[in-house]
Design a protein around this motif. Structure first.
Motif, mmCIF file in Angstrom:
data_model
loop_
_atom_site.group_PDB
_atom_site.id
_atom_site.type_symbol
_atom_site.label_atom_id
_atom_site.label_comp_id
_atom_site.label_asym_id
_atom_site.label_seq_id
_atom_site.Cartn_x
_atom_site.Cartn_y
_atom_site.Cartn_z
ATOM 1 N N TYR A 130 0.852 -1.189 0.000
ATOM 2 C CA TYR A 130 0.000 0.000 0.000
ATOM 3 C C TYR A 130 0.881 1.230 0.000
ATOM 4 O O TYR A 130 1.905 1.257 0.672
ATOM 5 C CB TYR A 130 -0.883 0.065 1.262
ATOM 6 C CG TYR A 130 -1.758 -1.142 1.508
ATOM 7 C CD1 TYR A 130 -2.100 -2.003 0.480
ATOM 8 C CD2 TYR A 130 -2.257 -1.382 2.779
ATOM 9 C CE1 TYR A 130 -2.912 -3.107 0.724
ATOM 10 C CE2 TYR A 130 -3.073 -2.497 3.028
ATOM 11 C CZ TYR A 130 -3.390 -3.350 1.991
ATOM 12 O OH TYR A 130 -4.177 -4.437 2.232
ATOM 13 N N TYR A 131 0.465 2.222 -0.719
ATOM 14 C CA TYR A 131 1.123 3.527 -0.655
ATOM 15 C C TYR A 131 0.149 4.538 -0.065
ATOM 16 O O TYR A 131 -1.060 4.401 -0.219
ATOM 17 C CB TYR A 131 1.542 4.019 -2.042
ATOM 18 C CG TYR A 131 2.689 3.263 -2.659
ATOM 19 C CD1 TYR A 131 3.983 3.389 -2.151
ATOM 20 C CD2 TYR A 131 2.488 2.452 -3.767
ATOM 21 C CE1 TYR A 131 5.036 2.707 -2.733
ATOM 22 C CE2 TYR A 131 3.547 1.767 -4.360
ATOM 23 C CZ TYR A 131 4.820 1.897 -3.832
ATOM 24 O OH TYR A 131 5.862 1.235 -4.411
ATOM 25 N N GLY A 132 0.700 5.544 0.550
ATOM 26 C CA GLY A 132 -0.149 6.626 1.064
ATOM 27 C C GLY A 132 -0.610 6.365 2.482
ATOM 28 O O GLY A 132 -0.021 5.552 3.199
ATOM 29 N N LEU B 255 -5.335 5.988 -0.001
ATOM 30 C CA LEU B 255 -4.602 4.728 -0.004
ATOM 31 C C LEU B 255 -4.580 4.129 -1.405
ATOM 32 O O LEU B 255 -5.615 4.010 -2.046
ATOM 33 C CB LEU B 255 -5.283 3.759 0.973
ATOM 34 C CG LEU B 255 -4.485 2.522 1.355
ATOM 35 C CD1 LEU B 255 -3.306 2.885 2.246
ATOM 36 C CD2 LEU B 255 -5.399 1.526 2.068
ATOM 37 N N THR B 256 -3.373 3.786 -1.888
ATOM 38 C CA THR B 256 -3.271 3.053 -3.152
ATOM 39 C C THR B 256 -2.837 1.627 -2.845
ATOM 40 O O THR B 256 -1.803 1.420 -2.220
ATOM 41 C CB THR B 256 -2.210 3.686 -4.079
ATOM 42 O OG1 THR B 256 -2.519 5.066 -4.244
ATOM 43 C CG2 THR B 256 -2.187 3.008 -5.429
ATOM 44 N N LYS B 257 -3.630 0.660 -3.279
ATOM 45 C CA LYS B 257 -3.231 -0.742 -3.161
ATOM 46 C C LYS B 257 -2.458 -1.090 -4.421
ATOM 47 O O LYS B 257 -3.047 -1.464 -5.434
ATOM 48 C CB LYS B 257 -4.482 -1.622 -3.073
ATOM 49 C CG LYS B 257 -4.893 -2.002 -1.677
ATOM 50 C CD LYS B 257 -5.938 -3.113 -1.754
ATOM 51 C CE LYS B 257 -6.355 -3.536 -0.357
ATOM 52 N NZ LYS B 257 -7.292 -4.672 -0.379
ATOM 53 N N ALA B 258 -1.154 -0.929 -4.371
ATOM 54 C CA ALA B 258 -0.351 -1.183 -5.571
ATOM 55 C C ALA B 258 -0.239 -2.678 -5.842
ATOM 56 O O ALA B 258 -0.201 -3.110 -6.994
ATOM 57 C CB ALA B 258 1.021 -0.560 -5.428
ATOM 58 N N LEU B 259 -0.167 -3.500 -4.773
ATOM 59 C CA LEU B 259 -0.171 -4.953 -4.915
ATOM 60 C C LEU B 259 -1.194 -5.515 -3.947
ATOM 61 O O LEU B 259 -1.202 -5.147 -2.770
ATOM 62 C CB LEU B 259 1.213 -5.548 -4.616
ATOM 63 C CG LEU B 259 2.338 -5.193 -5.583
ATOM 64 C CD1 LEU B 259 3.656 -5.734 -5.055
ATOM 65 C CD2 LEU B 259 2.079 -5.723 -6.986
ATOM 66 N N GLY C 233 1.402 -5.913 -17.910
ATOM 67 C CA GLY C 233 0.236 -5.283 -17.307
ATOM 68 C C GLY C 233 0.215 -3.817 -17.711
ATOM 69 O O GLY C 233 1.261 -3.255 -18.057
ATOM 70 N N ALA C 234 -0.942 -3.202 -17.638
ATOM 71 C CA ALA C 234 -1.084 -1.803 -18.039
ATOM 72 C C ALA C 234 -0.265 -0.903 -17.119
ATOM 73 O O ALA C 234 0.156 -1.314 -16.032
ATOM 74 C CB ALA C 234 -2.547 -1.399 -17.983
ATOM 75 N N SER C 235 -0.062 0.311 -17.549
ATOM 76 C CA SER C 235 0.622 1.310 -16.731
ATOM 77 C C SER C 235 -0.138 1.474 -15.413
ATOM 78 O O SER C 235 -1.363 1.560 -15.405
ATOM 79 C CB SER C 235 0.652 2.617 -17.506
ATOM 80 O OG SER C 235 1.414 3.548 -16.816
ATOM 81 N N GLY C 236 0.591 1.453 -14.299
ATOM 82 C CA GLY C 236 -0.045 1.626 -12.993
ATOM 83 C C GLY C 236 -0.583 0.340 -12.383
ATOM 84 O O GLY C 236 -1.177 0.355 -11.306
ATOM 85 N N SER C 237 -0.361 -0.809 -13.054
ATOM 86 C CA SER C 237 -0.918 -2.076 -12.551
ATOM 87 C C SER C 237 -0.084 -2.673 -11.414
ATOM 88 O O SER C 237 -0.529 -3.631 -10.781
ATOM 89 C CB SER C 237 -1.066 -3.083 -13.696
ATOM 90 O OG SER C 237 0.175 -3.313 -14.313
ATOM 91 N N GLY C 238 1.106 -2.142 -11.177
ATOM 92 C CA GLY C 238 1.906 -2.615 -10.040
ATOM 93 C C GLY C 238 3.172 -3.371 -10.411
ATOM 94 O O GLY C 238 3.822 -3.967 -9.553
ATOM 95 N N LYS C 239 3.564 -3.344 -11.694
ATOM 96 C CA LYS C 239 4.720 -4.116 -12.160
ATOM 97 C C LYS C 239 6.017 -3.681 -11.483
ATOM 98 O O LYS C 239 6.774 -4.499 -10.973
ATOM 99 C CB LYS C 239 4.866 -3.976 -13.686
ATOM 100 C CG LYS C 239 3.642 -4.368 -14.476
ATOM 101 C CD LYS C 239 3.858 -4.245 -15.973
ATOM 102 C CE LYS C 239 4.146 -2.841 -16.486
ATOM 103 N NZ LYS C 239 3.031 -1.881 -16.289
ATOM 104 N N THR C 240 6.266 -2.365 -11.499
ATOM 105 C CA THR C 240 7.500 -1.847 -10.893
ATOM 106 C C THR C 240 7.505 -2.111 -9.389
ATOM 107 O O THR C 240 8.526 -2.514 -8.824
ATOM 108 C CB THR C 240 7.644 -0.336 -11.193
ATOM 109 O OG1 THR C 240 7.830 -0.183 -12.605
ATOM 110 C CG2 THR C 240 8.834 0.275 -10.474
ATOM 111 N N THR C 241 6.353 -1.920 -8.757
ATOM 112 C CA THR C 241 6.249 -2.178 -7.320
ATOM 113 C C THR C 241 6.607 -3.624 -7.009
ATOM 114 O O THR C 241 7.374 -3.896 -6.075
ATOM 115 C CB THR C 241 4.816 -1.872 -6.824
ATOM 116 O OG1 THR C 241 4.479 -0.538 -7.198
ATOM 117 C CG2 THR C 241 4.710 -2.021 -5.319
ATOM 118 N N LEU C 242 6.083 -4.554 -7.812
ATOM 119 C CA LEU C 242 6.375 -5.975 -7.607
ATOM 120 C C LEU C 242 7.879 -6.240 -7.703
ATOM 121 O O LEU C 242 8.472 -6.883 -6.828
ATOM 122 C CB LEU C 242 5.606 -6.810 -8.647
ATOM 123 C CG LEU C 242 5.855 -8.311 -8.648
ATOM 124 C CD1 LEU C 242 5.452 -8.933 -7.319
ATOM 125 C CD2 LEU C 242 5.096 -8.982 -9.788
#
Ligand code: ADP
Ligand code: MG
Length: 254
Positions: free
Chosen positions: A12-14, A19-23, A40-49
């Motif tokens: 989660y961010y924020g 709150l953003t549930k990135a994963l 996955g689309a932009s903002g789907s959580g790839k970089t976070t993963l």
């Protein structure tokens, strides 16, 4: 053999008000020697993963095991050792050091590992040749194109022969010829050195080099397909089908 086990991770961010549930409850395993693409689309959580697996970012909940070690629990020296010895990371925004030349950027991790100078020179010139960046070795990042910087960043990540390569959109700034060179190199490391590779990409062609593609949507696993015995071209067509199912917005990510 199972190398990496991602178990119910959340990020989660924020704060409570935004709150953003990135994963969102992501679980999967990766075997030693697999080449996995994440789409996955932009903002789907790839970089976070990828950042959670590389320990650059901390998970909010869940566990990530690398050969029985829970890397979400690593601290201090152990954490540094994991990053230095096991991992090659290619960042989405390259992250080269501006005050070092391409050569010095690539050589840096080998110097930190106290590799002898002669060996460093051989390793750097070899990887530079393989990625077509020999002529930029003396240049500083500000003197290079985006594609050249990206290849230097890739060279830096793979020059140490890490067990795992984590690559975030490594072909994003590359033309098709340079993309192929890098993907062939990944393929070689994967086939000949049993290097495990996880590559985030929005590009179906790049993904078709992988043995498995995991699709994520809104921070959750959406689908996954394996190449099996099919050819790269056949796998490419299968990937396109899932991308279409996802709504097609994968291909204009970034
Ligand atoms: N440092 C951050 N602070 C707040 N939100 C973030 C941060 N990093 C990423 N996010 C959010 O998390 C979600 C996933 O982002 P990211 O992992 O970068 O997606 P992708 O790489 O698939 O484009 C997005 O909604 C993004 O806005
Ligand atoms: Mg990203």
């Amino acid at each position: 053999m199972e190398l990496l086990k991602i178990e119910n991770i959340e990020k989660y961010y924020g704060n409570k008000s935004s709150l953003t549930k990135a994963l969102d409850d992501v679980s999967f395993t990766v075997n030693k020697g697999e080449f996995v693409a994440i789409m996955g689309a932009s903002g789907s959580g790839k970089t976070t993963l990828l950042n959670c697996i590389s320990t650059i970012d901390r998970v909010t909940a869940g566990h990530i095991y690398l050969e029985d070690t829970d890397i979400t629990k690593l601290k201090g020296k152990e954490l540094n050792k994991f990053r230095r010895d096991k991992l090659g990371f290619i960042f989405q925004d390259f992250n080269l050091l501006d005050t070092l030349t391409a050569y010095e950027n690539i050589a840096l991790s080998l110097s930190i590992q106290k590799t002898p100078a002669k060996k460093i020179e051989t390793a750097v010139t070899t990887v530079a040749e393989q990625l077509g960046i020999t002529d930029v070795l003396k240049k500083y990042p500000y003197q290079m194109s985006g594609g050249q910087k990206q290849r230097v960043a890739s060279a830096r990540a793979i020059v140490t022969s890490p067990k795992i390569v984590l690559a975030d959109e490594p072909t994003g700034a590359l033309d098709s010829k340079s993309s192929k060179m890098l993907l062939e190199r990944f393929n070689y490391l994967n086939q000949e050195h049993d290097t495990t590779i996880m590559m985030v990409t929005h590009d179906s062609f790049s993904a078709s080099y992988a043995s498995r593609v995991i699709f994520i949507k809104d921070g959750k696993l959406f689908n996954e397909i394996s190449r099996g015995n099919s050819s790269r071209k056949e796998f490419f067509d299968k990937i396109i089908d899932v991308v279409t199912l996802l709504g097609g917005d994968v291909s204009d990510a970034l």
